[in-house]
Design a protein around this motif. Structure first.
Motif, short mmCIF file in Angstrom:
data_model
loop_
_atom_site.label_atom_id
_atom_site.label_comp_id
_atom_site.label_asym_id
_atom_site.label_seq_id
_atom_site.Cartn_x
_atom_site.Cartn_y
_atom_site.Cartn_z
N ARG A 393 0.83 -1.19 0.00
CA ARG A 393 0.00 0.00 0.00
C ARG A 393 0.87 1.26 0.00
O ARG A 393 0.57 2.24 -0.65
N ASN A 394 1.99 1.22 0.73
CA ASN A 394 2.91 2.36 0.75
C ASN A 394 3.64 2.54 -0.57
O ASN A 394 4.06 3.65 -0.92
N LEU A 395 3.82 1.44 -1.32
CA LEU A 395 4.49 1.52 -2.61
C LEU A 395 3.56 1.93 -3.75
O LEU A 395 4.01 2.12 -4.87
N LYS A 396 2.28 2.09 -3.44
CA LYS A 396 1.31 2.34 -4.50
C LYS A 396 1.64 3.57 -5.36
O LYS A 396 1.56 3.50 -6.60
N PRO A 397 2.06 4.71 -4.76
CA PRO A 397 2.41 5.86 -5.61
C PRO A 397 3.56 5.56 -6.56
O PRO A 397 3.52 5.98 -7.73
N LYS A 398 4.59 4.86 -6.10
CA LYS A 398 5.72 4.53 -6.96
C LYS A 398 5.32 3.54 -8.05
O LYS A 398 5.80 3.63 -9.18
N ILE A 399 4.45 2.60 -7.69
CA ILE A 399 3.98 1.65 -8.69
C ILE A 399 3.18 2.37 -9.78
O ILE A 399 3.34 2.10 -10.98
N GLU A 400 2.31 3.29 -9.36
CA GLU A 400 1.51 4.04 -10.33
C GLU A 400 2.40 4.89 -11.22
O GLU A 400 2.12 5.06 -12.42
N GLU A 401 3.50 5.39 -10.66
CA GLU A 401 4.44 6.20 -11.45
C GLU A 401 5.10 5.33 -12.52
O GLU A 401 5.24 5.76 -13.68
N LEU A 402 5.53 4.12 -12.14
CA LEU A 402 6.14 3.21 -13.12
C LEU A 402 5.13 2.81 -14.20
O LEU A 402 5.48 2.71 -15.38
N GLN A 403 3.90 2.56 -13.78
CA GLN A 403 2.87 2.17 -14.74
C GLN A 403 2.60 3.28 -15.76
O GLN A 403 2.37 3.01 -16.94
N ALA A 404 2.65 4.53 -15.29
CA ALA A 404 2.46 5.65 -16.20
C ALA A 404 3.66 5.83 -17.13
O ALA A 404 3.51 6.15 -18.32
N ARG A 405 4.87 5.59 -16.59
CA ARG A 405 6.10 5.78 -17.39
C ARG A 405 6.21 4.74 -18.49
O ARG A 405 6.63 5.02 -19.61
#
Length: 554
Positions: A393-405
């Motif tokens: 859950r804490n990694l969610k912002p970083k995961i969403e960033e990778l998914q967008a990139r």
């Protein structure tokens, strides 16, 4: 994986399984119609069966001709036997058990009537038949005979006596036969022996057999809420336990050679079984005759020379599915307490449950304590599960960033995600693996509560007077729903699909209604399990917050 999504998947899988069982019962393949009486008469072959003039299913011996003639059996009487745990009726025409009740078990809660396991009534039969067939066997259809003679019509196990012998005697064509039923105090197994003396001047060939006969449709069935097997089963030296239901019998006759083995008819909490000599070759068989299903065993042909004698026998068990007693009689017979493929987990859990009950002397308290104990043992896995989900859950912002990139380059996104997990020391499967380990244990415990005869009519406290029956006031299902609702509130919903959100929101209500028909012992188990989960979640979340991990949706 989010806990709410995981719980939804598991819950839907369980419900789907029960629904599939119901669909199979109502719309699945139907058994092949049993042959008519005329068809049976045309297909009788050596070593097969026929139905006599009294409606009893009889085997024809290996040496018997293919065509048999029905002969009327003189009217016989019933010999009644009473022990501390069995009330038995024996038909003296052939020495069959045609009635059996269990005085230690009530028919229904508070009825004070004994549980009727076996009976023979107009239009219905559930009996235990045995006899001697073969070229010279008195129970062969080609032979006419007189009923067994008996010294008295009523027998009762005397106070202070541990054994009761009921002898039946007959003389047939030079064979002096005594059929003995040997009852023991406190035991549901009966030794059935034949003492045979050849008093003629020629050799005699006989073949012992024993089988169970039951009407295929007796009006009882399982349900989606309580899946119960009613039918036959057997064990051989190759298969310790195999179900062989009435549909199987209608399609194919069972025909297995085995050293030892056993055959049985099962219902929810009780079993009737024949256990022949475990050191001798046996032929396990089944058949369908009209509306009756049969499963049995027969031994090899015995040849007695003039003046020669022998004693042969088998053990008949009729009573509750008590694993310790069944295991002693034959290998695999204890598996009639059917825990399914998780039996190797359920059996130790059952031992633990009975051990706890021995101290607290209350099955309801034993259920609570074993649930606490199992949940406590599983706590390290539970902790890993919730901590892993918090880290994800804490990694969610970083995961969403990778998914967008890398939204247009799936090949690069995969390695990038794995590198992120490695760098942050997070296992994406950490929330799933502990659940996969825990689920077999909790399902095994579920089957312990479903199958254990010890819970039948067992009281808990207050309004719960029978842990095997549903809650009469529906209080436990409501409490379960409230505990499930509290768990949902404590674990914020992560699904974004509106339909899934609505399903999750209504799940506590749906499961409360679903559990109304469940035995109160099972609902008590799930309710206590939820309460413990709530306490564990609060404790784990508090610890994670001290470490700076978010436990709520960002």
């Amino acid at each position: 994986m989010d806990s709410q999504r995981s719980f939804l998947v598991i819950a839907l899988a369980i419900v789907s399984f029960f629904l599939w069982q119901e669909w199979q019962k109502d719309y699945g393949p139907k058994p092949i119609a049993a042959p008519t009486t005329a068809e049976q008469a045309q297909s009788v072959t050596p070593g097969s069966s026929t139905t006599d003039s009294n409606g009893d299913i009889r085997l024809t011996g290996d040496d018997a001709p293919s065509q048999v003639t029905e002969t009327a059996t003189p009217s016989a009487q019933l010999v009644t036997v009473a022990t501390d745990v069995l009330n038995v009726e024996i038909d003296t025409s052939r020495g069959d058990i045609v009635g059996l009740t269990l005085p230690e078990y009530e028919l229904t809660k508070g009825s004070e009537l004994p549980y009727v396991l076996m009976r023979k009534l107009p239009g219905f039969e559930y009996t235990a038949q045995s006899g001697l067939i073969g070229a010279d066997g008195p129970d062969d259809q080609t032979n006419s005979r007189q009923p067994y003679q008996f010294a008295q019509q009523q027998y009762q196990l005397a106070d202070g006596s541990d054994e009761l012998v009921v002898p039946l005697v007959t003389n047939f064509n030079g064979l002096q036969i005594e059929k003995r039923f040997i009852f023991s105090r406190g035991k549901y197994d009966v030794r059935v022996e034949y003492s045979i003396v050849n008093e003629s001047d020629v050799s005699k060939r006989i073949q012992p057999y024993q089988h169970l006969v039951q009407n295929i449709d007796n009006g009882e069935s399982s349900s989606m809420m309580m899946p119960i097997y009613r039918g036959a089963a057997y064990g051989s030296n190759e298969d310790r336990y195999e179900k062989y239901d009435f549909d199987d019998m209608a399609k194919n006759n069972l025909a297995i050679n085995s050293t030892g083995g056993w055959v049985a008819m099962l219902e929810h909490y009780f079993v009737a079984a024949w256990v022949p000599d475990q050191t001798q070759p046996q032929r396990l068989y089944s058949m369908v005759s009209g509306a009756k299903g049969v499963i049995g065993s027969r031994s090899e042909v015995i040849e007695l020379q003039p003046g020669e004698s022998t004693v042969v026998g088998s053990t008949f068990y009729a009573g509750p599915k008590q694993q310790d007693k069944l295991a002693v009689l034959a290998d695999g017979l204890d598996l009639t307490v059917d825990y399914g493929f998780l039996f190797f987990i359920s059996q130790p859990l059952f031992w633990l449950l009975t051990t706890i009950q021995g101290f607290v002397v209350n099955w309801g308290l034993a259920i609570i304590l074993i649930t606490v104990l199992v949940k406590g043992i599983m706590y390290p896995l539970t902790k890993i599960q919730y901590e892993s989900m918090a880290k994800m859950r804490n990694l969610k912002p970083k995961i969403e960033e990778l998914q967008a990139r890398y939204k247009d380059d799936r090949q690069k996104m995969g390695p990038a995600m794995m590198e992120l997990y490695r760098k942050e020391k997070v296992n994406p499967m950490g929330g799933c693996l502990p659940m996969l380990v825990q689920m077999p244990i909790f399902l095994a415990l579920y089957w312990v509560f479903v199958e254990s005869v010890e819970l039948r009519h067992a009281p808990f406290m207050l309004w719960i007077t029978d842990l095997s029956a549903k809650d009469p006031w529906y209080i436990l299902p409501v409490l379960f729903g409230l505990s499930m609702f509290a768990m949902q509130k404590l674990t914020p919903m992560q699904v974004t699909d509106p339909l899934q959100q609505k399903i999750m929101m209504w799940m506590p209500v749906a499961f409360s209604v679903f559990f109304i028909w469940f035995p109160s012992g099972l609902v008590l188990y799930w309710f206590v399990s939820n309460l413990i989960s709530l306490a564990q979640m609060l404790y784990i979340y508090k610890g994670m917050e001290k470490k700076g991990l978010h436990t709520k949706k960002a």
